[in-house]
Design a protein around this motif. Structure first.
Motif, short mmCIF file in Angstrom:
data_model
loop_
_atom_site.label_atom_id
_atom_site.label_comp_id
_atom_site.label_asym_id
_atom_site.label_seq_id
_atom_site.Cartn_x
_atom_site.Cartn_y
_atom_site.Cartn_z
N PHE A 278 0.85 -1.20 0.00
CA PHE A 278 0.00 0.00 0.00
C PHE A 278 0.88 1.24 0.00
O PHE A 278 1.84 1.33 0.76
N GLY A 279 0.54 2.19 -0.84
CA GLY A 279 1.12 3.53 -0.80
C GLY A 279 0.01 4.48 -0.40
O GLY A 279 -1.06 4.48 -1.01
N LEU A 280 0.25 5.25 0.64
CA LEU A 280 -0.79 6.16 1.15
C LEU A 280 -0.28 7.59 1.16
O LEU A 280 0.93 7.83 1.25
N ARG A 281 -1.20 8.53 1.07
CA ARG A 281 -0.86 9.93 1.22
C ARG A 281 -1.90 10.60 2.10
O ARG A 281 -3.05 10.14 2.17
N ARG A 282 -1.46 11.65 2.75
CA ARG A 282 -2.38 12.39 3.63
C ARG A 282 -2.86 13.61 2.89
O ARG A 282 -2.07 14.45 2.45
N ASP A 283 -4.16 13.67 2.66
CA ASP A 283 -4.83 14.83 2.06
C ASP A 283 -5.56 15.53 3.19
O ASP A 283 -6.46 14.95 3.80
N ASP A 284 -5.15 16.77 3.46
CA ASP A 284 -5.62 17.50 4.65
C ASP A 284 -5.24 16.65 5.87
O ASP A 284 -4.08 16.34 6.03
N ASP A 285 -6.20 16.24 6.65
CA ASP A 285 -5.88 15.40 7.81
C ASP A 285 -6.35 13.97 7.62
O ASP A 285 -6.50 13.22 8.59
N ARG A 286 -6.57 13.56 6.39
CA ARG A 286 -7.13 12.24 6.11
C ARG A 286 -6.18 11.43 5.26
O ARG A 286 -5.68 11.89 4.24
N TRP A 287 -5.93 10.19 5.69
CA TRP A 287 -5.09 9.27 4.92
C TRP A 287 -5.94 8.54 3.89
O TRP A 287 -7.07 8.15 4.17
N LEU A 288 -5.39 8.37 2.68
CA LEU A 288 -6.04 7.64 1.60
C LEU A 288 -5.04 6.71 0.93
O LEU A 288 -3.85 7.03 0.84
N VAL A 289 -5.53 5.59 0.45
CA VAL A 289 -4.68 4.68 -0.33
C VAL A 289 -4.58 5.25 -1.74
O VAL A 289 -5.58 5.37 -2.44
N ALA A 290 -3.36 5.62 -2.13
CA ALA A 290 -3.11 6.19 -3.45
C ALA A 290 -2.59 5.15 -4.43
O ALA A 290 -2.67 5.34 -5.64
N HIS A 291 -2.05 4.06 -3.89
CA HIS A 291 -1.55 2.98 -4.73
C HIS A 291 -1.63 1.68 -3.95
O HIS A 291 -1.38 1.66 -2.74
N ASP A 292 -1.99 0.63 -4.63
CA ASP A 292 -1.87 -0.70 -4.03
C ASP A 292 -1.43 -1.68 -5.10
O ASP A 292 -1.60 -1.45 -6.29
N GLN A 293 -0.79 -2.72 -4.62
CA GLN A 293 -0.35 -3.78 -5.51
C GLN A 293 -0.57 -5.11 -4.81
O GLN A 293 -0.26 -5.27 -3.64
#
Length: 145
Positions: free
Chosen positions: A112-127
């Motif tokens: 999983f690759g995640l990024r924080r947008d504002d104060d929320r984490w989201l999965v930006a990539h998965d394999q």
């Protein structure tokens, strides 16, 4: 709690909510976990699925195939900073098919690759990957963590 520990806790909760959403077959809840521009290298063709709608189409197929879904995420390891994180784990999708056949599932490797947008984490990539016997080209689906 340090910022890093706070972020790691939030990501672990996010991925636990993904497991819960999959088990509930809740496509709207699954959507909330992924970035709109997610890039997914899943086990199903094509080689990449770009964008949330493409990612969700994979889960729609799963939800249509299974009457009940069980999903397990195991041995999650995370590396986290204030804005991005990556993790890896083993996952297993199983359940009961629409015709009543139980499916125990196969262990796969997940990243999983995640990024924080504002104060929320989201999965930006998965394999998701399955080990392959390089001599035969056959997937090694009998391995366990």
């Amino acid at each position: 709690m340090t910022a890093t520990h706070h972020h790691e806790h939030a990501i672990r909760q996010l991925l636990e909510s993904l497991v819960g959403a999959l088990r509930a077959k809740d496509l709207d809840a699954v959507r909330e976990i992924y970035a709109p521009d997610v890039v997914s290298f899943d086990v199903e063709p094509p080689l990449q699925h770009v964008g949330i709608d493409a990612k969700l189409r994979n889960w729609v197929r799963v939800f249509d195939t299974f009457a009940t879904v069980d999903y397990e995420l195991r041995d999650l390891a995370l590396t986290v900073d204030d804005h991005v994180a990556f993790g890896h784990a083993f996952g297993r999708l199983g359940g009961t098919l629409a015709d009543g056949t139980p499916v125990p599932g196969t262990w796969v490797r997940g990243t999983f690759g995640l990024r924080r947008d504002d104060d929320r984490w989201l999965v930006a990539h998965d394999q998701v990957s399955v080990p392959v016997d390089v001599r035969t080209g056959a997937a090694a689906t009998d391995l366990e963590p």
